[in-house]
Design a protein around this motif. Structure first.
Motif, PDB file in Angstrom:
ATOM      1  N   PHE A 142       0.792  -1.226   0.000  1.00  0.00           N
ATOM      2  CA  PHE A 142       0.000   0.000   0.000  1.00  0.00           C
ATOM      3  C   PHE A 142       0.831   1.286   0.000  1.00  0.00           C
ATOM      4  CE2 PHE A 142      -2.160   3.477   2.190  1.00  0.00           C
ATOM      5  CZ  PHE A 142      -3.184   3.698   1.291  1.00  0.00           C
ATOM      6  N   PRO A 143       1.891   1.409   0.802  1.00  0.00           N
ATOM      7  CA  PRO A 143       2.644   2.669   0.795  1.00  0.00           C
ATOM      8  C   PRO A 143       3.204   3.036  -0.578  1.00  0.00           C
ATOM      9  CG  PRO A 143       3.228   1.368   2.709  1.00  0.00           C
ATOM     10  CD  PRO A 143       2.397   0.475   1.832  1.00  0.00           C
ATOM     11  N   PHE A 144       3.428   2.044  -1.426  1.00  0.00           N
ATOM     12  CA  PHE A 144       3.947   2.317  -2.769  1.00  0.00           C
ATOM     13  C   PHE A 144       2.842   2.744  -3.738  1.00  0.00           C
ATOM     14  CE2 PHE A 144       6.643  -1.152  -1.017  1.00  0.00           C
ATOM     15  CZ  PHE A 144       7.793  -0.410  -0.824  1.00  0.00           C
ATOM     16  N   LEU A 145       1.593   2.638  -3.294  1.00  0.00           N
ATOM     17  CA  LEU A 145       0.457   2.890  -4.172  1.00  0.00           C
ATOM     18  C   LEU A 145      -0.396   4.065  -3.715  1.00  0.00           C
ATOM     19  CD1 LEU A 145      -0.625  -0.846  -4.524  1.00  0.00           C
ATOM     20  CD2 LEU A 145       0.722   0.480  -6.167  1.00  0.00           C
ATOM     21  N   ALA A 146      -0.055   4.630  -2.569  1.00  0.00           N
ATOM     22  CA  ALA A 146      -0.926   5.623  -1.943  1.00  0.00           C
ATOM     23  C   ALA A 146      -0.934   6.974  -2.649  1.00  0.00           C
ATOM     24  CB  ALA A 146      -0.520   5.823  -0.481  1.00  0.00           C
ATOM     25  N   SER A 147      -0.015   7.189  -3.567  1.00  0.00           N
ATOM     26  CA  SER A 147       0.107   8.522  -4.169  1.00  0.00           C
ATOM     27  C   SER A 147      -0.912   8.787  -5.277  1.00  0.00           C
ATOM     28  CB  SER A 147       1.521   8.718  -4.726  1.00  0.00           C
ATOM     29  OG  SER A 147       1.784   7.784  -5.766  1.00  0.00           O
ATOM     30  N   GLN A 148      -1.571   7.723  -5.773  1.00  0.00           N
ATOM     31  CA  GLN A 148      -2.545   7.923  -6.843  1.00  0.00           C
ATOM     32  C   GLN A 148      -3.845   7.189  -6.514  1.00  0.00           C
ATOM     33  OE1 GLN A 148      -1.493   7.693 -10.931  1.00  0.00           O
ATOM     34  NE2 GLN A 148       0.642   8.281 -10.604  1.00  0.00           N
ATOM     35  N   ARG A 177      -4.195   8.700   6.181  1.00  0.00           N
ATOM     36  CA  ARG A 177      -4.055   9.482   4.963  1.00  0.00           C
ATOM     37  C   ARG A 177      -5.361  10.176   4.600  1.00  0.00           C
ATOM     38  NH1 ARG A 177       0.731   7.983   2.053  1.00  0.00           N
ATOM     39  NH2 ARG A 177       1.820   6.295   3.128  1.00  0.00           N
ATOM     40  N   VAL A 178      -6.487   9.484   4.838  1.00  0.00           N
ATOM     41  CA  VAL A 178      -7.779  10.111   4.557  1.00  0.00           C
ATOM     42  C   VAL A 178      -7.981  11.316   5.462  1.00  0.00           C
ATOM     43  CG1 VAL A 178     -10.271   9.780   4.718  1.00  0.00           C
ATOM     44  CG2 VAL A 178      -8.845   8.015   3.654  1.00  0.00           C
ATOM     45  N   MET A 179      -7.605  11.192   6.744  1.00  0.00           N
ATOM     46  CA  MET A 179      -7.763  12.288   7.689  1.00  0.00           C
ATOM     47  C   MET A 179      -6.911  13.497   7.295  1.00  0.00           C
ATOM     48  SD  MET A 179      -9.984  11.492   9.979  1.00  0.00           S
ATOM     49  CE  MET A 179      -9.637  12.656  11.274  1.00  0.00           C
ATOM     50  N   MET A 180      -5.772  13.222   6.670  1.00  0.00           N
ATOM     51  CA  MET A 180      -4.846  14.297   6.287  1.00  0.00           C
ATOM     52  C   MET A 180      -5.214  14.941   4.967  1.00  0.00           C
ATOM     53  SD  MET A 180      -1.273  12.458   7.384  1.00  0.00           S
ATOM     54  CE  MET A 180      -0.275  13.722   6.597  1.00  0.00           C
ATOM     55  N   GLU A 230      -6.186   5.928  -8.400  1.00  0.00           N
ATOM     56  CA  GLU A 230      -6.492   4.712  -9.150  1.00  0.00           C
ATOM     57  C   GLU A 230      -5.683   3.529  -8.627  1.00  0.00           C
ATOM     58  OE1 GLU A 230      -5.571   4.790 -13.265  1.00  0.00           O
ATOM     59  OE2 GLU A 230      -3.528   5.524 -13.005  1.00  0.00           O
ATOM     60  N   TRP A 231      -4.491   3.804  -8.097  1.00  0.00           N
ATOM     61  CA  TRP A 231      -3.693   2.728  -7.516  1.00  0.00           C
ATOM     62  C   TRP A 231      -4.304   2.258  -6.204  1.00  0.00           C
ATOM     63  CZ3 TRP A 231       1.871   5.217  -8.071  1.00  0.00           C
ATOM     64  CH2 TRP A 231       2.161   5.351  -9.440  1.00  0.00           C
ATOM     65  N   VAL A 232      -4.763   3.194  -5.382  1.00  0.00           N
ATOM     66  CA  VAL A 232      -5.411   2.824  -4.125  1.00  0.00           C
ATOM     67  C   VAL A 232      -6.664   1.997  -4.397  1.00  0.00           C
ATOM     68  CG1 VAL A 232      -6.582   3.704  -2.070  1.00  0.00           C
ATOM     69  CG2 VAL A 232      -4.478   4.813  -2.880  1.00  0.00           C
ATOM     70  N   LEU A 233      -7.433   2.397  -5.397  1.00  0.00           N
ATOM     71  CA  LEU A 233      -8.640   1.648  -5.734  1.00  0.00           C
ATOM     72  C   LEU A 233      -8.297   0.240  -6.217  1.00  0.00           C
ATOM     73  CD1 LEU A 233     -10.746   4.419  -7.509  1.00  0.00           C
ATOM     74  CD2 LEU A 233     -11.105   3.437  -5.232  1.00  0.00           C
ATOM     75  N   ALA A 234      -7.230   0.120  -6.994  1.00  0.00           N
ATOM     76  CA  ALA A 234      -6.803  -1.210  -7.456  1.00  0.00           C
ATOM     77  C   ALA A 234      -6.361  -2.069  -6.275  1.00  0.00           C
ATOM     78  CB  ALA A 234      -5.674  -1.070  -8.468  1.00  0.00           C
ATOM     79  N   TYR A 235      -5.663  -1.450  -5.338  1.00  0.00           N
ATOM     80  CA  TYR A 235      -5.228  -2.172  -4.134  1.00  0.00           C
ATOM     81  C   TYR A 235      -6.433  -2.652  -3.337  1.00  0.00           C
ATOM     82  CZ  TYR A 235      -3.206  -2.984   0.476  1.00  0.00           C
ATOM     83  OH  TYR A 235      -2.849  -3.554   1.673  1.00  0.00           O
ATOM     84  N   LEU A 236      -7.383  -1.754  -3.092  1.00  0.00           N
ATOM     85  CA  LEU A 236      -8.547  -2.117  -2.295  1.00  0.00           C
ATOM     86  C   LEU A 236      -9.416  -3.157  -2.998  1.00  0.00           C
ATOM     87  CD1 LEU A 236      -9.525   1.373  -0.870  1.00  0.00           C
ATOM     88  CD2 LEU A 236      -8.436  -0.532   0.334  1.00  0.00           C
ATOM     89  N   LYS A 237      -9.477  -3.085  -4.319  1.00  0.00           N
ATOM     90  CA  LYS A 237     -10.229  -4.088  -5.071  1.00  0.00           C
ATOM     91  C   LYS A 237      -9.674  -5.482  -4.818  1.00  0.00           C
ATOM     92  CE  LYS A 237     -11.553  -5.401  -9.787  1.00  0.00           C
ATOM     93  NZ  LYS A 237     -11.459  -5.047 -11.232  1.00  0.00           N
ATOM     94  N   LYS A 238      -8.353  -5.555  -4.701  1.00  0.00           N
ATOM     95  CA  LYS A 238      -7.714  -6.868  -4.522  1.00  0.00           C
ATOM     96  C   LYS A 238      -7.715  -7.314  -3.064  1.00  0.00           C
ATOM     97  CE  LYS A 238      -3.663  -9.536  -5.872  1.00  0.00           C
ATOM     98  NZ  LYS A 238      -2.499  -9.605  -6.784  1.00  0.00           N
TER      99      LYS A 238
END
Length: 214
Positions: free
Chosen positions: A178-184, A210-213, A186-194
């Motif tokens: 996740f830390p490698f994907l948090a910057s975009q 990250r959401v709070m920030m 669409e990447w976060v959504l792909a991570y959560l999908k999986k």
């Protein structure tokens, strides 16, 4: 162990990945032994500057141990378009590398090695261009080369991607990515999908922070 004879060929670049920890091949590239040493002596071992316990790459040892660490050498002058073709073929071939299904399929990894490339900017360029396509397919695309300055996750001074050979590497996305994907988004959504049903607690906390920030 896998059959060391590749039956898959990239339709754009002609690459044919093989398992490099099977028996030594008569036709293997002269620097294959160097690749093996780096994988075993660096990726599979702890490092004082890593910032955590365990191997530099927890993924590598199981992949190697089951003969699922694939590689292809792409010699000669390789420009951006040729490297794009290799990357696109890696994405297309990866799901079909043995095993295509079952628990061990998650342990597959493949590296495309460009032994004669000295302009490492082209590796960064292609990795940046193609990463989203891999992530959306549940894969990670990484760049390695001599002197790579990308910082480690837990120690900014650690250079985990500094390698003796220029490479693009592909593996399945894992929960700790996740830390490698948090910057975009669409990447976060792909991570959560999986991983939505099994996101590690530490990662769930990281997402919340990250959401709070934001």
């Amino acid at each position: 162990m896998t059959d060391q004879t590749s039956v898959l060929r990239g339709r754009r670049s002609g690459i044919e990945p093989v398992s490099v920890f099977d028996d030594v091949r008569d036709d293997e590239h002269p620097r294959t032994a160097e690749l093996r040493r780096w994988a075993v002596d660096f990726l599979c071992r702890p490092h004082d500057e890593l910032g955590r316990s365990g191997a530099v790459c927890p993924f590598a040892a199981p992949s190697i141990g089951r003969g699922l660490f694939y590689a292809v050498f792409v010699p000669g002058a390789v420009g951006a378009q040729r490297m794009r073709d290799v990357a696109d073929d890696l994405a297309e071939l990866f799901p079909h590398l043995s095993p295509a299904s079952g628990p061990d399929a998650a342990l597959k990894s493949v590296v495309a090695v460009f032994p004669d490339v000295t302009d490492y900017d082209v590796i960064d360029l292609v990795q940046n261009e193609r990463k989203s396509e891999f992530v959306l397919d549940g894969l990670m695309l990484g760049q390695f080369y001599p002197g790579c300055t990308v910082s480690g996750l837990r120690n900014s001074a650690f250079r985990a991607l500094d390698a003796p050979l220029p490479m693009l590497a592909v593996r399945h996305m894992v929960g700790s990515d996740f830390p490698f994907l948090a910057s975009q988004r669409e990447w976060v959504l792909a991570y959560l999908k999986k991983f939505a049903a099994s996101v590690p607690s530490m990662v769930r906390a990281d997402i919340a922070d990250r959401v709070m920030m934001s």
